[in-house]
Write a protein that holds these residues in place. Structure first.
Motif, short mmCIF file in Angstrom:
data_model
loop_
_atom_site.label_atom_id
_atom_site.label_comp_id
_atom_site.label_asym_id
_atom_site.label_seq_id
_atom_site.Cartn_x
_atom_site.Cartn_y
_atom_site.Cartn_z
N SER A 16 0.85 -1.18 0.00
CA SER A 16 0.00 0.00 0.00
C SER A 16 0.89 1.23 0.00
O SER A 16 1.94 1.25 0.65
N THR A 17 0.45 2.26 -0.71
CA THR A 17 1.19 3.52 -0.71
C THR A 17 0.44 4.63 0.01
O THR A 17 0.86 5.79 -0.01
N ILE A 18 -0.67 4.29 0.68
CA ILE A 18 -1.50 5.34 1.30
C ILE A 18 -1.70 5.15 2.80
O ILE A 18 -2.28 6.02 3.45
N ASP A 19 -1.25 4.05 3.37
CA ASP A 19 -1.58 3.76 4.77
C ASP A 19 -0.50 4.19 5.76
O ASP A 19 -0.79 4.31 6.96
N TYR A 20 0.73 4.39 5.30
CA TYR A 20 1.82 4.85 6.15
C TYR A 20 2.46 6.02 5.43
O TYR A 20 3.10 5.84 4.39
N PRO A 21 2.27 7.24 5.92
CA PRO A 21 2.76 8.41 5.19
C PRO A 21 4.23 8.29 4.80
O PRO A 21 5.09 7.94 5.62
N ASN A 22 4.49 8.53 3.53
CA ASN A 22 5.84 8.54 2.96
C ASN A 22 6.53 7.18 2.98
O ASN A 22 7.75 7.10 2.86
N HIS A 23 5.73 6.12 3.12
CA HIS A 23 6.29 4.77 3.10
C HIS A 23 5.40 3.85 2.26
O HIS A 23 4.17 3.93 2.34
N ALA A 24 6.03 2.97 1.51
CA ALA A 24 5.31 1.83 0.94
C ALA A 24 5.22 0.79 2.04
O ALA A 24 6.22 0.47 2.69
N SER A 25 4.03 0.25 2.27
CA SER A 25 3.84 -0.62 3.43
C SER A 25 3.09 -1.89 3.08
O SER A 25 2.28 -1.92 2.15
N ALA A 26 3.38 -2.93 3.84
CA ALA A 26 2.51 -4.10 3.91
C ALA A 26 1.56 -3.89 5.08
O ALA A 26 1.91 -3.20 6.05
N ILE A 27 0.37 -4.47 4.99
CA ILE A 27 -0.62 -4.29 6.05
C ILE A 27 -1.14 -5.64 6.51
O ILE A 27 -1.45 -6.51 5.69
N VAL A 28 -1.22 -5.81 7.83
CA VAL A 28 -1.86 -6.99 8.41
C VAL A 28 -3.09 -6.51 9.19
O VAL A 28 -2.98 -5.64 10.06
#
Length: 242
Positions: A16-28
């Protein structure tokens, strides 16, 4: 907690590119919640779509080629405190910063994450003005002091704190936003989010008319009187309030 212990998982997103500001993230997404907000888009998923996995199995199932951080979300992830701790530990072993999404009901777990150096960013969903909480969420216990405790603990530790409110027309008004803004004034960012009536869990809320962008901006300007960094989030964009 051993890595063989079972976590209850409702979903995994590899990137995701919208869930952690300024970071590409995986989400659980951890299953279960101690609130029942009628506007929730995920309520059925987090209460019925449950997979049982170990923390290592969660990480092994994800394609982490492009992710550079981990978001632990829900539901309310802090209902599974050992799961949160284990996922955060594995993320840190990979060099990932960790973000936690929470409704603010478990300040003790946040304190533990910080003392173990496992948390970098927290987003607290502040659902309504505090006299309005039970009507919006069904939650009857103390919440204001827990949220304030989390903000204070995080600020002292240098952990970024975002507070978020989804504005529900007819159930909330300007006084909710003003009370929240006065209360969480020490957060690093306050986000007011547009209500998505189409995907609300409560069928009655699907009949409400969503707030307009101009109305959201006006609420953002009200909050800006108390908080330095404010933004609004519509269903399609984010707008900082200057």
């Amino acid at each position: 907690m051993g890595t063989g212990e079972i976590l209850k998982i409702s979903g995994i997103v590899d990137l995701s590119t919208i869930d952690y500001p300024n970071h590409a993230s995986a989400i659980v997404f951890l299953s279960g919640c101690n609130m029942k907000c009628g506007y929730c888009q995920n309520y059925e998923t987090i209460t019925t779509n449950i997979s049982e996995m170990t923390a290592e199995e969660v990480f092994n199932s994800m394609d982490l080629m492009f992710a550079e951080s981990l978001v632990i979300s829900g539901g309310e992830p802090t209902l599974q405190p050992e799961a949160v701790l284990e996922l955060a530990k594995l993320a840190k072993e990979k060099g990932f910063p960790v973000k936690l999404d929470t409704n603010g009901t478990n300040p003790d777990l946040v304190e533990k994450l910080i003392s173990d150096k496992l948390l970098d960013y927290i987003a607290i969903d502040v659902k309504a003005g505090f006299d309005n909480y039970e009507k919006i969420t069904g939650y009857k216990k103390e919440i204001k002091e827990n949220i304030l405790k989390i903000i204070d603990t995080c600020k002292k530790a240098g952990v970024t704190v975002e507070c978020r409110t989804t504005f529900i027309p007819e159930l909330m008004d300007e006084s909710d936003i003003e009370e929240i803004a006065k209360t969480v004034k020490d957060c690093d960012l306050y986000t007011i989010q547009q209500f998505d009536e189409e995907h609300s869990y409560d069928e009655e809320l699907t009949k409400l008319k969503s707030i307009t962008e101009d109305e959201l901006i006006a609420l953002g300007k009200l909050a800006k009187q108390y908080i330095e960094n404010v933004k609004i989030k519509t269903l399609s964009s984010e707008i900082p309030i200057n």
